[in-house]
Design an enzyme around this catalytic site. Structure first.
Site, PDB file in Angstrom:
ATOM      1  N   TYR A   1      -1.616   0.061  10.099  1.00 48.18           N
ATOM      2  CA  TYR A   1      -1.932  -0.564   8.817  1.00 48.18           C
ATOM      3  C   TYR A   1      -0.724  -0.455   7.877  1.00 48.18           C
ATOM      4  O   TYR A   1      -0.228  -1.464   7.347  1.00 48.18           O
ATOM      5  CB  TYR A   1      -3.171   0.101   8.186  1.00 48.18           C
ATOM      6  CG  TYR A   1      -3.358  -0.258   6.735  1.00 48.18           C
ATOM      7  CD1 TYR A   1      -3.796  -1.533   6.376  1.00 48.18           C
ATOM      8  CD2 TYR A   1      -3.069   0.650   5.717  1.00 48.18           C
ATOM      9  CE1 TYR A   1      -3.951  -1.880   5.040  1.00 48.18           C
ATOM     10  CE2 TYR A   1      -3.225   0.309   4.381  1.00 48.18           C
ATOM     11  CZ  TYR A   1      -3.662  -0.959   4.047  1.00 48.18           C
ATOM     12  OH  TYR A   1      -3.804  -1.306   2.728  1.00 48.18           O
TER      13      TYR A   1
ATOM     14  N   LYS B   1       2.187  -3.424   6.508  1.00 47.93           N
ATOM     15  CA  LYS B   1       2.549  -3.675   5.100  1.00 47.93           C
ATOM     16  C   LYS B   1       4.056  -3.498   4.899  1.00 47.93           C
ATOM     17  O   LYS B   1       4.708  -4.283   4.192  1.00 47.93           O
ATOM     18  CB  LYS B   1       1.782  -2.721   4.184  1.00 47.93           C
ATOM     19  CG  LYS B   1       0.266  -2.929   4.188  1.00 47.93           C
ATOM     20  CD  LYS B   1      -0.123  -4.175   3.427  1.00 47.93           C
ATOM     21  CE  LYS B   1      -1.613  -4.382   3.377  1.00 47.93           C
ATOM     22  NZ  LYS B   1      -2.006  -5.597   2.653  1.00 47.93           N
TER      23      LYS B   1
ATOM     24  N   SER C   1       0.823  -1.221   0.000  1.00 49.97           N
ATOM     25  CA  SER C   1       0.000   0.000   0.000  1.00 49.97           C
ATOM     26  C   SER C   1       0.848   1.257   0.000  1.00 49.97           C
ATOM     27  O   SER C   1       1.956   1.278   0.561  1.00 49.97           O
ATOM     28  CB  SER C   1      -0.863  -0.002   1.261  1.00 49.97           C
ATOM     29  OG  SER C   1      -1.499   1.233   1.435  1.00 49.97           O
TER      30      SER C   1
END
Ligand code: UFG
Length: 331
Positions: A141, A145, A117
């Site tokens: 988040y 990643k 991402s």
């Protein structure tokens, strides 16, 4: 023809990937625990309900099928939730990914395409974000990643597992034939929310802040069609199968659109009024996130087919009409 394991193939992007691979004549096995996905979004191939955390299940699957590659879409994606529930994000996005990778290592499957991402970059330091941009996530988040990307570099060196990490900017749009689309619950993304406000399924759309340092004061993002992201996965696999080294690519159109521009586009394409209310800024939103995807163009030969925001919105509108008129009857 190849046999590919799609982890998270019942979700938004994964289900489009399954459809595209089947269309290309490939053999697909979907593994999804249906925690956020939908069984009826998996349009073909074999479906197994289960978790990437289940080592015994993975061992059985890898023993039974000779997978040429694994595509991994099975992660949680809500930035705000990751700030208040980091354990959930590290458990699923990091620890469960390790479980999947370890199964690949045990069974000698060498090629992995990872859904990363733009959130790994944190606050942007440049107008367009290329692969040289510092990796400095500002929420769990994005951190989860970035950590998997680090794991992949180490697994390559130690175990010869070759991977491509694809850093999506703002995934959006829907299958052009209206068969699939975005169905998050709760929905948090701008384009589907604006379309729901246009269709009347939602009373209004809140614009999170009009006081950013952008021309109209609203945040700018790089909206990239889900089918273009799927194209990049296939090119990434071909790249790995050609013997190339592990790599990472930023995927966006390179064009930024403000929240207000998206709302105006939704109004124009749908012919409906989008009732808007102004709200405060949402925590963790950078003013501008736009990709420099030159590396993916040059190295993978990736060229987005649906770069026009009007086309993206019209595909998503076809899907929203299906949901709002109840023609879709799934769970
Ligand atoms: N927005 C609104 N109102 C809304 C929803 C969104 O104004 O009701 C604004 C946001 O503030 C943001 C823009 O619309 O400026 C886009 O927001 P999205 O929630 O659609 O997407 P994000 O830009 O927040 O995307 C982020 C990360 C991605 C990550 C994704 C996961 O940048 O890397 O969340 O959902 F993949």
């Amino acid at each position: 023809m190849m046999k590919i394991l799609i982890a998270g193939g019942a979700g938004y992007i994964g289900s489009h990937m399954v459809k595209q691979l089947l269309h290309g004549g490939h053999d697909v096995v979907t593994l999804d625990d249906l925690s956020t996905g939908y069984r009826d979004a998996v349009l073909g191939g074999m479906f197994i309900q289960g978790s990437i955390a289940d080592q015994e299940l993975l061992d059985r699957m890898f023993a039974e099928h000779r997978f040429a590659a694994v595509f991994h879409f099975a992660s949680f994606i809500q930035v705000g939730e990751s700030v208040v529930q980091p354990a959930r994000y590290y458990a699923n996005n990091l620890v469960n990914t390790l479980s999947l990778l370890d199964a690949m290592v045990r069974h000698g499957v060498k090629h992995f395409v990872f859904s990363s991402s733009a959130a790994i970059f944190g606050e942007p330091h440049s107008i367009r974000i290329d692969e040289g941009h510092p990796v400095a996530p500002i929420n769990p988040y994005g951190a989860s990643k970035a950590m998997v990307e680090q794991v992949l570099r180490d697994y390559d060196r130690a175990y010869g597992l070759r991977s491509v990490s694809l850093r999506y900017f703002n995934a959006c749009g829907a299958s052009p034939d209206g068969e699939l689309g975005e169905r998050h619950n709760p929905e948090t993304h701008l384009i589907p929310l604006a379309l729901q406000a246009a269709s009347g399924r939602r009373e209004n759309l809140t614009i999170y802040g009009r006081n950013y340092g952008t021309p109209d004061g609203t945040c700018i993002r790089d909206y990239i069609h889900v089918c273009d992201l799927c194209d990049a996965h296939i090119l990434a696999l071909e790249y790995l199968q050609g013997g190339a080294a592990s790599n990472a690519f930023n995927l966006g159109n390179g064009d930024g659109f403000s929240v207000q521009q998206v709302v105006d586009t939704v109004s124009r394409i749908t012919g409906e009024i989008v009732p808007v209310i102004d709200g405060p800024r949402r925590m963790g939103d950078p003013a501008r996130l736009v990709a420099d995807a030159k590396k993916a163009h040059d190295t993978l030969g990736w060229k987005p087919r649906y770069a026009d925001l009007d086309v993206i919105v019209s595909h998503a509108w076809t899907w929203e009409k299906r949901l709002s008129t109840g023609i879709w009857t799934g769970a």
